[in-house]
Structures are given as C-alpha cells and as structure tokens.
Design an enzyme around this catalytic site. Sequence first.
Site, PDB file in Angstrom:
ATOM      1  N   HIS A  42       2.479   0.179  79.566  1.00  0.00           N
ATOM      2  CA  HIS A  42       2.642   0.988  80.774  1.00  0.00           C
ATOM      3  C   HIS A  42       1.975   2.329  80.552  1.00  0.00           C
ATOM      4  O   HIS A  42       1.538   2.654  79.447  1.00  0.00           O
ATOM      5  CB  HIS A  42       4.114   1.152  81.165  1.00  0.00           C
ATOM      6  CG  HIS A  42       4.945   1.904  80.177  1.00  0.00           C
ATOM      7  ND1 HIS A  42       6.294   2.139  80.339  1.00  0.00           N
ATOM      8  CD2 HIS A  42       4.626   2.509  78.992  1.00  0.00           C
ATOM      9  CE1 HIS A  42       6.763   2.829  79.328  1.00  0.00           C
ATOM     10  NE2 HIS A  42       5.777   3.067  78.497  1.00  0.00           N
ATOM     11  N   ASP A  60       5.506  -1.149  84.455  1.00  0.00           N
ATOM     12  CA  ASP A  60       5.844  -1.842  83.209  1.00  0.00           C
ATOM     13  C   ASP A  60       5.311  -3.271  83.299  1.00  0.00           C
ATOM     14  O   ASP A  60       5.753  -4.056  84.148  1.00  0.00           O
ATOM     15  CB  ASP A  60       7.354  -1.869  82.997  1.00  0.00           C
ATOM     16  CG  ASP A  60       7.920  -0.492  82.700  1.00  0.00           C
ATOM     17  OD1 ASP A  60       7.120   0.444  82.507  1.00  0.00           O
ATOM     18  OD2 ASP A  60       9.158  -0.353  82.673  1.00  0.00           O
ATOM     19  N   SER A  65       5.438  -0.120  75.103  1.00  0.00           N
ATOM     20  CA  SER A  65       4.872   1.212  75.205  1.00  0.00           C
ATOM     21  C   SER A  65       3.902   1.482  74.035  1.00  0.00           C
ATOM     22  O   SER A  65       3.018   0.676  73.769  1.00  0.00           O
ATOM     23  CB  SER A  65       6.007   2.241  75.250  1.00  0.00           C
ATOM     24  OG  SER A  65       5.530   3.518  75.583  1.00  0.00           O
ATOM     25  N   MET A  66       4.069   2.586  73.312  1.00  0.00           N
ATOM     26  CA  MET A  66       3.147   2.920  72.227  1.00  0.00           C
ATOM     27  C   MET A  66       3.166   1.879  71.112  1.00  0.00           C
ATOM     28  O   MET A  66       2.176   1.675  70.422  1.00  0.00           O
ATOM     29  CB  MET A  66       3.497   4.288  71.642  1.00  0.00           C
ATOM     30  CG  MET A  66       2.909   5.469  72.382  1.00  0.00           C
ATOM     31  SD  MET A  66       1.116   5.378  72.627  1.00  0.00           S
ATOM     32  CE  MET A  66       0.549   5.222  70.944  1.00  0.00           C
ATOM     33  N   GLY A  99       7.772   5.192  71.953  1.00  0.00           N
ATOM     34  CA  GLY A  99       8.214   6.558  71.700  1.00  0.00           C
ATOM     35  C   GLY A  99       7.151   7.560  72.076  1.00  0.00           C
ATOM     36  O   GLY A  99       6.405   7.372  73.041  1.00  0.00           O
TER      37      GLY A  99
END
Length: 229
Positions: free
Chosen positions: A155, A205, A130-131, A101
């Site tokens: 990423h 990614d 991600s995060m 997010g």
Amino acid sequence: MPVGVPKIPEYEFEEEAGFEDSESEDGYQNEDESEDEYEYTDTEGKLTWVDLPNLLYEERILFLTRKINNELSNQLLGLMTYLSIEDETTDLTFFINSLGGWVKSGLAIYDMMQAVPPDVNTIGGGIVASMASLILAGGENSKRIAFPHARIMIHQPVASFSELETGDLSMEINAVTKMRKTITKEYAKKTGQSVSVIYTDMERDFFMSAQEAQVYGIVDSIADEVNKN
C-alpha cells in the site's frame, strides 16, 4: 526465563549393545550417582542456556518479526555489516513475518540488502505487509520465497497530519509523495511490473496470497514447491 534452549550434556554411550542400569540388582541406586549428575551449571551453580538468537546469527539467519523502527533497523544493519565482513561469499537468509513500520527505517534495511556482497535470501511467512513486503521483494532474484499460507500486502505510505500546522503539513505531504515515488520505483524494479501498475495497486491495501505474490513478482517460489524440487 532466558531466551533460548538449555544446554544438554554430551553423553558418552558405551559401544556395547544395551546400557548399564543405574540401580544395582538389589534395586538401590548406586551411591556414586545422583539425580542431577548431568545437570549443566555455571560457576554460581545456575543452569546455563544456549542463546538461540546468537546461534541463528552465526548461521547467517536474520529475523524481521516485529514493527520496523529505528532500533530494529540499526540492529539488522549492524548484523548484515558484521556478517558480510566475516564472510562475503555465503548467503544471508532473512525470515520475515511483520506488519511493516516506519518507511525510512525500512528503506535503510532494503538499501543495505542491495549493498552487502552476499546474496540475501528472503522468506516470507504469516503476514508480510507494508514496508516488510518491499524487504521481502528486495531479496536476491530467484532466492525470494513465501510460505504457502503467507499473506503479502502492499500500500502507499501513510502519515499522520492531525497535529501538524499548515506549513508543516505542506512539507509532510511533499515528503510522503517523494517516498511513495521512491517505493513505487523499487517495487517496479524488483517485481518487473510497470510503475503505473504498482502506483495504482498501492492506492488501497492490496493483499495477495503466496501464489498471487509469485505471479506479481514479489517472490520467486513457494516453500512447498522448493521442497518438492
């Protein structure tokens, strides 16, 4: 329907081997017993429920299972602060199954994990991307675990430039570049990989299995290995 599980009565079992039948020998139910004798109700006659999330919070178990935004970040910051004040020696446990997010909201969670006195155990399952993968890596060293079939992805930060004017676009690019440098340094610090390796892997990614994430340094162990030990 409320979130949680219904309360159940604490029956007092008799010490004798076997239980008395609620029906008499004639096959009729005793008059002083009813079908809802053990039904839990409040003062208004409604069924009461155990609040499952609050019970887990009391056990110092937190969940990151949806998109990271300001609302979720503030909730988790408050919980970590309160639980640390309540007991600064007992570990916190973070279960993570999230696509990631907002970067700034995620960094707020990550920074708080480093700041609170208790160790923070992180457990990743499902998809940790991600995060969310930085938060997984941000747990206490030797206390970061992945489930065997978890997928972890890192990423570079993503921003939407389609509606920005030229001046704003330049500022946004600079901000994203700075955030990428910050995130790269934190991944390097937590994984033991070099900054150049992290920077290159984040170009696209970069998906990893639980075993690959362990070798990479995002987690320290796999759940089935922990159980065997």
